[in-house]
Design a protein around this motif. Structure first.
Motif, PDB file in Angstrom:
ATOM      1  N   ASP A  78       0.832  -1.212   0.000  1.00 11.05           N
ATOM      2  CA  ASP A  78       0.000   0.000   0.000  1.00 11.05           C
ATOM      3  C   ASP A  78       0.865   1.260   0.000  1.00 11.05           C
ATOM      4  O   ASP A  78       0.583   2.224  -0.714  1.00 11.05           O
ATOM      5  N   ILE A  79       1.924   1.246   0.812  1.00 11.37           N
ATOM      6  CA  ILE A  79       2.834   2.403   0.855  1.00 11.37           C
ATOM      7  C   ILE A  79       3.460   2.612  -0.524  1.00 11.37           C
ATOM      8  O   ILE A  79       3.554   3.736  -1.018  1.00 11.37           O
ATOM      9  N   LEU A  80       3.858   1.514  -1.157  1.00  7.84           N
ATOM     10  CA  LEU A  80       4.487   1.606  -2.479  1.00  7.84           C
ATOM     11  C   LEU A  80       3.523   2.205  -3.500  1.00  7.84           C
ATOM     12  O   LEU A  80       3.928   2.968  -4.381  1.00  7.84           O
ATOM     13  N   MET A  81       2.255   1.889  -3.379  1.00 10.87           N
ATOM     14  CA  MET A  81       1.271   2.416  -4.324  1.00 10.87           C
ATOM     15  C   MET A  81       1.067   3.925  -4.141  1.00 10.87           C
ATOM     16  O   MET A  81       1.000   4.682  -5.108  1.00 10.87           O
ATOM     17  N   PHE A  82       0.989   4.373  -2.882  1.00 17.49           N
ATOM     18  CA  PHE A  82       0.661   5.778  -2.620  1.00 17.49           C
ATOM     19  C   PHE A  82       1.873   6.679  -2.373  1.00 17.49           C
ATOM     20  O   PHE A  82       1.794   7.887  -2.525  1.00 17.49           O
ATOM     21  N   TYR A  83       2.997   6.064  -1.979  1.00 18.76           N
ATOM     22  CA  TYR A  83       4.212   6.832  -1.667  1.00 18.76           C
ATOM     23  C   TYR A  83       5.437   6.202  -2.333  1.00 18.76           C
ATOM     24  O   TYR A  83       6.428   5.893  -1.657  1.00 18.76           O
ATOM     25  N   PRO A  84       5.376   5.982  -3.659  1.00 21.74           N
ATOM     26  CA  PRO A  84       6.509   5.283  -4.291  1.00 21.74           C
ATOM     27  C   PRO A  84       7.841   6.013  -4.123  1.00 21.74           C
ATOM     28  O   PRO A  84       8.859   5.392  -3.822  1.00 21.74           O
ATOM     29  N   GLN A  85       7.824   7.334  -4.280  1.00 25.67           N
ATOM     30  CA  GLN A  85       9.080   8.079  -4.173  1.00 25.67           C
ATOM     31  C   GLN A  85       9.683   7.950  -2.780  1.00 25.67           C
ATOM     32  O   GLN A  85      10.874   7.662  -2.617  1.00 25.67           O
ATOM     33  N   GLU A  86       8.839   8.178  -1.758  1.00 24.79           N
ATOM     34  CA  GLU A  86       9.342   8.144  -0.389  1.00 24.79           C
ATOM     35  C   GLU A  86       9.901   6.769  -0.029  1.00 24.79           C
ATOM     36  O   GLU A  86      10.968   6.666   0.592  1.00 24.79           O
ATOM     37  N   LEU A  87       9.192   5.716  -0.435  1.00 25.19           N
ATOM     38  CA  LEU A  87       9.629   4.367  -0.076  1.00 25.19           C
ATOM     39  C   LEU A  87      10.892   3.967  -0.833  1.00 25.19           C
ATOM     40  O   LEU A  87      11.862   3.489  -0.240  1.00 25.19           O
ATOM     41  N   ILE A  88      10.868   4.173  -2.145  1.00 26.90           N
ATOM     42  CA  ILE A  88      11.991   3.714  -2.974  1.00 26.90           C
ATOM     43  C   ILE A  88      13.282   4.462  -2.644  1.00 26.90           C
ATOM     44  O   ILE A  88      14.368   3.880  -2.663  1.00 26.90           O
ATOM     45  N   THR A  89      13.166   5.748  -2.324  1.00 27.82           N
ATOM     46  CA  THR A  89      14.389   6.531  -2.072  1.00 27.82           C
ATOM     47  C   THR A  89      14.794   6.532  -0.593  1.00 27.82           C
ATOM     48  O   THR A  89      15.762   7.184  -0.211  1.00 27.82           O
ATOM     49  N   SER A  90      14.062   5.780   0.239  1.00 28.52           N
ATOM     50  CA  SER A  90      14.376   5.748   1.671  1.00 28.52           C
ATOM     51  C   SER A  90      15.496   4.749   1.957  1.00 28.52           C
ATOM     52  O   SER A  90      15.314   3.539   1.805  1.00 28.52           O
ATOM     53  N   ASP A  91      16.639   5.262   2.398  1.00 31.68           N
ATOM     54  CA  ASP A  91      17.770   4.385   2.728  1.00 31.68           C
ATOM     55  C   ASP A  91      17.442   3.459   3.896  1.00 31.68           C
ATOM     56  O   ASP A  91      17.921   2.326   3.945  1.00 31.68           O
ATOM     57  N   GLU A  92      16.633   3.946   4.839  1.00 31.26           N
ATOM     58  CA  GLU A  92      16.378   3.119   6.022  1.00 31.26           C
ATOM     59  C   GLU A  92      15.291   2.070   5.793  1.00 31.26           C
ATOM     60  O   GLU A  92      15.120   1.175   6.615  1.00 31.26           O
ATOM     61  N   LEU A  93      14.576   2.162   4.660  1.00 31.39           N
ATOM     62  CA  LEU A  93      13.495   1.199   4.431  1.00 31.39           C
ATOM     63  C   LEU A  93      13.757   0.212   3.307  1.00 31.39           C
ATOM     64  O   LEU A  93      13.556  -0.989   3.482  1.00 31.39           O
TER      65      LEU A  93
END
Length: 199
Positions: free
Chosen positions: A47-62
């Motif tokens: 769900d996070i990937l669908m709505f927040y792809p930029q934040e998730l993909i570029t997050s070093d800690e995630l």
């Protein structure tokens, strides 16, 4: 608008981090008993990937830790719902490694280079051998028929990304397959050649 979006992202981030801390403390021999926890986590990540792809993909800690947890879970959890959601999330993440967005959206016509580089680094360059090992292990052990197309999709995406990163040369991916087959135990030369030729 933007403030609410940021608040939701911060909440999602904290949920992911708290799950991963908890996951580190779980006895991995007992992962089967905790499959519901793992399943809920990967449904949330999707769900996070669908709505927040930029934040998730570029997050070093995630991103890296999520991939590591997913790869560990797919071969250690026997419950279909438990491992399939992990597998499906890995497939979805890999699909962001290409120019064309995996979901049709007005906001993103082409996946930004920075995102593609992150997927390439975390999933292929850093964990490509592990990804191939665990997909093949799952295919010959716990993956049921319904999960096999998703596993093959992950292998194909990994192959394409590894080959692209290697200037069109597929030798790196082929060596990963060969190493993974070695780890599976006794296979005949003919079976090995058949598998390598398929790839």
């Amino acid at each position: 608008g933007a403030e609410v979006r940021q608040a939701v992202w911060r909440f999602a981030l904290s949920q992911c981090i708290s799950f991963m801390k908890r996951f580190e403390q779980i006895d991995k021999a007992l992962l089967n008993e905790n499959y519901g926890l793992v399943q809920s986590f990967f449904i949330m990540v999707d769900d996070i990937l669908m709505f927040y792809p930029q934040e998730l993909i570029t997050s070093d800690e995630l991103l890296g830790p999520i991939v590591s947890v997913g790869l560990e879970c797919i071969t250690k959890i026997e419950n279909y719902d438990g491992y399939f959601d992990s597998l499906h999330t890995l497939e979805d993440l890999l699909s962001w490694g290409f120019e064309t967005p995996p979901i049709s959206t007005v906001a993103i016509k082409e996946v930004p280079v920075e995102w593609r580089q992150k997927i390439l680094k975390e999933m292929v360059l850093d964990r490509g051998q592990l990804l191939v090992n665990n997909m093949l292990l799952g295919l010959v052990s716990n993956f049921c028929d319904n999960a096999q197309p998703t596993a093959f999709s992950c292998l194909i995406s990994c192959s394409r990304l590894a080959t692209q990163a290697n200037n069109g040369n597929s030798s790196v991916f082929v060596s990963w397959i060969s190493n993974a087959v070695d780890q599976l135990g006794k296979v005949t030369d003919q079976e090995r050649n058949n598998l390598l030729n398929t790839v």
